[in-house]
Design a protein around this motif. Structure first.
Motif, PDB file in Angstrom:
ATOM      1  N   MET A 227     -11.852  -3.502   8.983  1.00 52.94           N
ATOM      2  CA  MET A 227     -10.490  -3.397   8.442  1.00 52.94           C
ATOM      3  C   MET A 227      -9.845  -2.099   8.920  1.00 52.94           C
ATOM      4  N   THR A 228      -8.669  -2.197   9.522  1.00 53.07           N
ATOM      5  CA  THR A 228      -7.966  -1.032  10.034  1.00 53.07           C
ATOM      6  C   THR A 228      -6.896  -0.599   9.034  1.00 53.07           C
ATOM      7  N   THR A 229      -6.896   0.686   8.722  1.00 54.72           N
ATOM      8  CA  THR A 229      -5.906   1.237   7.794  1.00 54.72           C
ATOM      9  C   THR A 229      -5.100   2.297   8.515  1.00 54.72           C
ATOM     10  N   ASP A 230      -3.788   2.159   8.501  1.00 54.28           N
ATOM     11  CA  ASP A 230      -2.923   3.172   9.096  1.00 54.28           C
ATOM     12  C   ASP A 230      -2.594   4.213   8.034  1.00 54.28           C
ATOM     13  N   PRO A 231      -3.079   5.451   8.176  1.00 50.30           N
ATOM     14  CA  PRO A 231      -2.860   6.472   7.143  1.00 50.30           C
ATOM     15  C   PRO A 231      -1.381   6.738   6.865  1.00 50.30           C
ATOM     16  N   ARG A 232      -0.553   6.724   7.908  1.00 52.51           N
ATOM     17  CA  ARG A 232       0.865   7.006   7.713  1.00 52.51           C
ATOM     18  C   ARG A 232       1.534   5.927   6.853  1.00 52.51           C
ATOM     19  N   THR A 233       1.235   4.681   7.145  1.00 58.91           N
ATOM     20  CA  THR A 233       1.820   3.576   6.386  1.00 58.91           C
ATOM     21  C   THR A 233       1.353   3.606   4.935  1.00 58.91           C
ATOM     22  N   LEU A 234       0.062   3.838   4.744  1.00 63.39           N
ATOM     23  CA  LEU A 234      -0.479   3.890   3.395  1.00 63.39           C
ATOM     24  C   LEU A 234       0.097   5.080   2.624  1.00 63.39           C
ATOM     25  N   ALA A 235       0.253   6.211   3.291  1.00 60.97           N
ATOM     26  CA  ALA A 235       0.849   7.388   2.644  1.00 60.97           C
ATOM     27  C   ALA A 235       2.282   7.110   2.209  1.00 60.97           C
ATOM     28  N   ASP A 236       3.053   6.446   3.064  1.00 58.34           N
ATOM     29  CA  ASP A 236       4.444   6.124   2.722  1.00 58.34           C
ATOM     30  C   ASP A 236       4.518   5.228   1.496  1.00 58.34           C
ATOM     31  N   ARG A 237       3.590   4.301   1.392  1.00 66.96           N
ATOM     32  CA  ARG A 237       3.572   3.413   0.223  1.00 66.96           C
ATOM     33  C   ARG A 237       3.269   4.217  -1.050  1.00 66.96           C
ATOM     34  N   LEU A 238       2.314   5.123  -0.958  1.00 62.95           N
ATOM     35  CA  LEU A 238       1.966   5.950  -2.128  1.00 62.95           C
ATOM     36  C   LEU A 238       3.110   6.889  -2.497  1.00 62.95           C
ATOM     37  N   LEU A 239       3.741   7.478  -1.508  1.00 64.70           N
ATOM     38  CA  LEU A 239       4.846   8.402  -1.766  1.00 64.70           C
ATOM     39  C   LEU A 239       6.044   7.688  -2.388  1.00 64.70           C
ATOM     40  N   SER A 240       6.141   6.378  -2.171  1.00 65.42           N
ATOM     41  CA  SER A 240       7.202   5.588  -2.799  1.00 65.42           C
ATOM     42  C   SER A 240       6.735   4.993  -4.133  1.00 65.42           C
ATOM     43  N   ARG A 241       5.560   5.453  -4.616  1.00 67.15           N
ATOM     44  CA  ARG A 241       5.000   5.052  -5.913  1.00 67.15           C
ATOM     45  C   ARG A 241       4.649   3.563  -5.972  1.00 67.15           C
ATOM     46  N   ASP A 242       4.127   3.044  -4.875  1.00 70.31           N
ATOM     47  CA  ASP A 242       3.682   1.657  -4.807  1.00 70.31           C
ATOM     48  C   ASP A 242       2.291   1.559  -5.436  1.00 70.31           C
TER      49      ASP A 242
ATOM     50  N   ALA B 238     -12.450   9.490   8.642  1.00 71.08           N
ATOM     51  CA  ALA B 238     -11.424  10.105   9.489  1.00 71.08           C
ATOM     52  C   ALA B 238     -10.027   9.654   9.060  1.00 71.08           C
ATOM     53  N   ALA B 239      -9.894   8.359   8.756  1.00 67.89           N
ATOM     54  CA  ALA B 239      -8.599   7.845   8.291  1.00 67.89           C
ATOM     55  C   ALA B 239      -8.248   8.417   6.930  1.00 67.89           C
ATOM     56  N   ALA B 240      -9.243   8.563   6.055  1.00 69.15           N
ATOM     57  CA  ALA B 240      -9.007   9.133   4.728  1.00 69.15           C
ATOM     58  C   ALA B 240      -8.536  10.569   4.833  1.00 69.15           C
ATOM     59  N   LEU B 241      -9.128  11.338   5.752  1.00 69.01           N
ATOM     60  CA  LEU B 241      -8.727  12.727   5.942  1.00 69.01           C
ATOM     61  C   LEU B 241      -7.266  12.826   6.377  1.00 69.01           C
ATOM     62  N   LYS B 242      -6.868  11.958   7.287  1.00 68.23           N
ATOM     63  CA  LYS B 242      -5.467  11.950   7.727  1.00 68.23           C
ATOM     64  C   LYS B 242      -4.542  11.595   6.573  1.00 68.23           C
ATOM     65  N   LEU B 243      -4.946  10.603   5.771  1.00 66.01           N
ATOM     66  CA  LEU B 243      -4.144  10.204   4.620  1.00 66.01           C
ATOM     67  C   LEU B 243      -3.969  11.363   3.644  1.00 66.01           C
ATOM     68  N   LEU B 244      -5.069  12.017   3.275  1.00 65.28           N
ATOM     69  CA  LEU B 244      -5.011  13.096   2.288  1.00 65.28           C
ATOM     70  C   LEU B 244      -4.227  14.288   2.805  1.00 65.28           C
ATOM     71  N   ASP B 245      -4.317  14.547   4.090  1.00 66.02           N
ATOM     72  CA  ASP B 245      -3.560  15.649   4.683  1.00 66.02           C
ATOM     73  C   ASP B 245      -2.059  15.386   4.549  1.00 66.02           C
TER      74      ASP B 245
END
Length: 328
Positions: A1-16, A36-43
């Protein structure tokens, strides 16, 4: 499963809220590519999260103090106000699997089917009562989406110190007549909580005596924040008495922290403690010597507070490992 950190971050920042479980699972995944993807997300989240964001509240106390029942009462108090609530229950860990032994041990009758309440059980890994790095990551994620984040830990000494570096407000829940207060004083931890709560007010004189013991103990110690006097409150989570006053005390401490930017200072100290603690656990004192020792590490963290705590851990860890390889 591929997770894009930027896309996931945007969803969280919009309170999804639908993004929360995916993000938590990512940060708890030990596979290198997922880490590695989690680190990018948290950053991204640490750099772009609104400040101060959600209130972060630690609930600690010995087993049987009524912490879970208290959280149930808090949900009943806060949800009619329109506030959303996230609860992280820090469990002891399986030494073999690293997972939480007790699962979702908080069974909230008031929030079991409420989309405004999120409950997550997280393992303490090999640290009895302590907090894993995943707990810090989880709070970072939940604080973006929910109005209040509660972290409940088993009070065995280490947890109070750990959780105090993670939350804005630390609450100690005392069980009347069990000696909790005396043990807490002997451990030298009385200066850590911002609010003291004596639960099970229906115990009558025993509960009132516990309140007096706490108030007496507080008068003997010194606190780093001399401008705040921790209130000692008497509540009954079972019937809800005193819970409204408890929420008022939480709000009062939040206002106190926002004065003179105390909350920014507290969170900065928490971020530095997270980095130091993570590196100490992974590499020990010999590993820290590769960075010049603990004092040198503290200076480096204070000089450049820009990178996220999780990025610092990764970069400094790589620096230690490189130094160790060269010394072989």
């Amino acid at each position: 499963m591929t997770t894009d950190p930027r896309t996931l971050a945007d969803r969280l920042l919009s309170r999804d809220r639908d993004a929360v479980a995916e993000a938590l699972n990512l940060t708890d995944d030990q596979r290198p590519e997922r880490q590695a993807a989690a680190l990018k997300l948290l950053d991204i989240l640490e750099r772009e999260a609104p400040f101060p964001g959600a209130a972060r509240i630690g609930i600690t106390g010995a087993p049987g103090a009524g912490k879970s029942t208290l959280l149930d009462a808090l949900v009943r108090e806060l949800r009619p106000r329109g506030e959303t609530v996230a609860i992280v229950a820090v469990d002891p860990s399986s030494q073999r699997t690293g997972g939480a032994l007790l699962g979702d041990r908080i069974r909230l009758r008031s929030g079991s089917s409420d989309p405004g309440v999120f409950i997550r059980s997280m393992a303490a890994r090999d640290r009895l009562g302590g907090l894993s790095d995943a707990t810090h990551a989880g709070v970072t994620i939940l604080a973006l989406v929910f109005d209040r984040v509660f972290i409940e830990t088993v009070g065995v000494g280490q947890s109070e110190a750990d959780v105090s570096r993670l939350v804005d407000t630390l609450v100690f829940v005392a069980n009347p007549g069990t000696g909790d207060v005396l043990q807490f004083m002997k451990a030298g931890l009385l200066e850590l909580p911002d609010i003291f709560l004596v639960n099970k007010a229906d115990a009558g004189p025993i509960a009132e005596r516990t309140v007096s013991e706490l108030e007496s103990g507080l008068s003997l110690g010194e606190r780093s924040d001399a401008a705040w006097t921790p209130p000692v409150l008497l509540t009954s989570a079972r019937d809800g008495s005193g819970v409204h006053q408890f929420v008022e005390a939480l709000d009062a401490h939040r206002r106190h922290l926002q004065n003179d930017d105390r909350i920014s200072q507290r969170r900065g100290e928490a971020a530095r403690a997270l980095v130091i603690g993570a590196l100490q656990r992974r590499y020990g004192s010999f590993g820290l010597q590769q960075l010049g020792g603990l004092a040198s590490l503290r200076s480096r963290l204070a000089e450049d507070p820009t990178p996220s705590a999780f990025t610092r851990i990764a970069r400094l860890g790589a620096e230690i490992e490189e130094a160790l390889r060269k010394s072989d």
